[in-house]
Design a protein around this motif. Structure first.
Motif, mmCIF file in Angstrom:
data_model
loop_
_atom_site.group_PDB
_atom_site.id
_atom_site.type_symbol
_atom_site.label_atom_id
_atom_site.label_comp_id
_atom_site.label_asym_id
_atom_site.label_seq_id
_atom_site.Cartn_x
_atom_site.Cartn_y
_atom_site.Cartn_z
ATOM 1 N N PHE A 1 70.990 59.821 49.884
ATOM 2 C CA PHE A 1 72.053 59.761 50.885
ATOM 3 C C PHE A 1 72.311 61.141 51.485
ATOM 4 O O PHE A 1 72.498 61.278 52.694
ATOM 5 C CB PHE A 1 73.339 59.189 50.271
ATOM 6 C CG PHE A 1 74.438 59.045 51.279
ATOM 7 C CD1 PHE A 1 74.448 57.972 52.152
ATOM 8 C CD2 PHE A 1 75.445 59.985 51.367
ATOM 9 C CE1 PHE A 1 75.455 57.847 53.107
ATOM 10 C CE2 PHE A 1 76.452 59.866 52.309
ATOM 11 C CZ PHE A 1 76.454 58.792 53.184
ATOM 12 N N MET A 2 72.305 62.173 50.650
ATOM 13 C CA MET A 2 72.507 63.534 51.147
ATOM 14 C C MET A 2 71.412 63.889 52.160
ATOM 15 O O MET A 2 71.685 64.428 53.224
ATOM 16 C CB MET A 2 72.504 64.523 49.972
ATOM 17 C CG MET A 2 72.722 65.975 50.345
ATOM 18 S SD MET A 2 71.243 66.908 50.857
ATOM 19 C CE MET A 2 70.109 66.651 49.530
ATOM 20 N N HIS A 3 70.157 63.540 51.842
ATOM 21 C CA HIS A 3 69.051 63.817 52.769
ATOM 22 C C HIS A 3 69.204 63.007 54.060
ATOM 23 O O HIS A 3 68.910 63.518 55.150
ATOM 24 C CB HIS A 3 67.705 63.531 52.114
ATOM 25 C CG HIS A 3 67.267 64.602 51.169
ATOM 26 N ND1 HIS A 3 66.848 65.845 51.586
ATOM 27 C CD2 HIS A 3 67.177 64.611 49.819
ATOM 28 C CE1 HIS A 3 66.526 66.582 50.533
ATOM 29 N NE2 HIS A 3 66.730 65.852 49.452
ATOM 30 N N ALA A 4 69.675 61.758 53.961
ATOM 31 C CA ALA A 4 69.878 60.940 55.155
ATOM 32 C C ALA A 4 70.936 61.569 56.062
ATOM 33 O O ALA A 4 70.758 61.640 57.284
ATOM 34 C CB ALA A 4 70.271 59.513 54.765
ATOM 35 N N LEU A 5 72.032 62.032 55.479
ATOM 36 C CA LEU A 5 73.059 62.714 56.274
ATOM 37 C C LEU A 5 72.476 63.939 56.980
ATOM 38 O O LEU A 5 72.691 64.145 58.177
ATOM 39 C CB LEU A 5 74.211 63.185 55.383
ATOM 40 C CG LEU A 5 75.321 62.225 55.050
ATOM 41 C CD1 LEU A 5 76.323 62.899 54.127
ATOM 42 C CD2 LEU A 5 76.001 61.690 56.288
ATOM 43 N N TYR B 1 72.141 63.692 61.207
ATOM 44 C CA TYR B 1 73.257 64.311 61.918
ATOM 45 C C TYR B 1 73.050 65.809 62.093
ATOM 46 O O TYR B 1 72.454 66.468 61.249
ATOM 47 C CB TYR B 1 74.583 64.093 61.158
ATOM 48 C CG TYR B 1 75.064 62.668 61.234
ATOM 49 C CD1 TYR B 1 75.911 62.259 62.259
ATOM 50 C CD2 TYR B 1 74.655 61.735 60.290
ATOM 51 C CE1 TYR B 1 76.345 60.950 62.340
ATOM 52 C CE2 TYR B 1 75.081 60.422 60.364
ATOM 53 C CZ TYR B 1 75.922 60.029 61.393
ATOM 54 O OH TYR B 1 76.339 58.726 61.465
ATOM 55 N N LYS B 2 73.606 66.304 63.182
ATOM 56 C CA LYS B 2 73.709 67.749 63.400
ATOM 57 C C LYS B 2 75.184 68.079 63.214
ATOM 58 O O LYS B 2 76.048 67.493 63.872
ATOM 59 C CB LYS B 2 73.255 68.112 64.811
ATOM 60 C CG LYS B 2 73.407 69.585 65.126
ATOM 61 C CD LYS B 2 73.005 69.870 66.560
ATOM 62 C CE LYS B 2 73.260 71.330 66.867
ATOM 63 N NZ LYS B 2 73.077 71.610 68.299
ATOM 64 N N LYS C 1 75.063 62.441 65.990
ATOM 65 C CA LYS C 1 73.993 61.595 65.448
ATOM 66 C C LYS C 1 72.681 61.955 66.155
ATOM 67 O O LYS C 1 72.599 61.943 67.383
ATOM 68 C CB LYS C 1 74.327 60.120 65.652
ATOM 69 C CG LYS C 1 73.319 59.186 65.060
ATOM 70 C CD LYS C 1 73.902 58.428 63.935
ATOM 71 C CE LYS C 1 72.896 57.398 63.449
ATOM 72 N NZ LYS C 1 73.164 56.885 62.175
ATOM 73 N N ILE C 2 71.649 62.302 65.355
ATOM 74 C CA ILE C 2 70.363 62.686 65.924
ATOM 75 C C ILE C 2 69.201 61.874 65.359
ATOM 76 O O ILE C 2 68.067 62.023 65.781
ATOM 77 C CB ILE C 2 70.084 64.193 65.716
ATOM 78 C CG1 ILE C 2 70.089 64.535 64.228
ATOM 79 C CG2 ILE C 2 71.074 65.044 66.507
ATOM 80 C CD1 ILE C 2 69.623 65.948 63.900
ATOM 81 N N GLY C 3 69.478 61.017 64.385
ATOM 82 C CA GLY C 3 68.421 60.219 63.766
ATOM 83 C C GLY C 3 68.976 58.909 63.264
ATOM 84 O O GLY C 3 70.181 58.672 63.289
ATOM 85 N N ASN C 4 68.080 58.059 62.784
ATOM 86 C CA ASN C 4 68.515 56.753 62.308
ATOM 87 C C ASN C 4 67.730 56.319 61.072
ATOM 88 O O ASN C 4 67.366 55.160 60.939
ATOM 89 C CB ASN C 4 68.384 55.716 63.425
ATOM 90 C CG ASN C 4 69.249 54.511 63.181
ATOM 91 O OD1 ASN C 4 70.295 54.608 62.534
ATOM 92 N ND2 ASN C 4 68.829 53.365 63.679
#
Length: 182
Positions: free
Chosen positions: A22-26, A30-31, A163-166
């Motif tokens: 989850f930390m890596h996903a954040l 996101y920027k 938000k920069i990724g999904n």
């Protein structure tokens, strides 16, 4: 203010690694931009290091600790967000070695007077014994609640979130390489 976002967990055992994933996903989705030049945010993969993180944790003014927990009456996928100093009595840091060690690490920091303000964002995992680098459907679904909670918390601490990724937590988990990157 120096904010640390710390992912805790054992990525080799499915949902046990949700904090790290989850930390890596954040970090990848996101920027984060501080609203003040004096503020900073850092993302750390704490894995199962627990007490070995003490010298890192003391460098922060506040930390968002992301992990999995057990809770009385809790069901797989239930999300908890609380201040460490107001930990609900229903929360049990048991079930895997890293959870007990992380609680002890926070307690040792308390004894030294060095624990930064600590917020916990956690989910009740599905316990899967065979090694697996994926996450359960229940935790994947819960990660949406965790994401909103984390973004709201980080924004409340003076950071703009773009938000920069999904990538999902499952995407991160299934594509994790030995260097901790996707």
């Amino acid at each position: 203010m120096k904010l640390g976002v710390i992912g805790i967990g054992n990525i080799m055992y499915s949902d046990e690694g949700v904090g790290v994933h989850f930390m890596h996903a954040l970090q990848q989705n996101y920027k984060f931009t501080p609203n003040s030049p004096d503020d900073s945010i850092e993302f750390i993969d704490g894995g199962t290091l627990a007490a070995l993180l003490m010298h890192i944790l003391v460098e922060f003014d506040e930390i968002l600790l992301i992990d999995c927990i057990d809770a009385d009456e809790g069901s797989i996928g239930d999300v908890y967000f609380f201040d460490y100093e107001a930990m609900p009595k229903s929360v049990k840091w048991s079930g895997s070695a890293h959870e007990v060690e992380m609680l002890e690490t926070l307690q040792m920091l308390d004894l030294c007077g060095d624990r930064p303000r600590t917020q916990i964002l956690a989910v009740v995992p599905m316990r899967i014994e065979p090694m697996s680098f994926s996450v359960s459907d229940e935790v994947l679904k819960s990660s949406e609640i965790m994401e909103r909670t984390a973004i709201d918390f980080i924004a409340s601490r003076g950071f703009s979130c773009e938000k920069i990724g999904n990538l999902s937590v499952r995407d991160i988990a299934e594509n994790f390489d030995s260097k901790g990157k996707n």
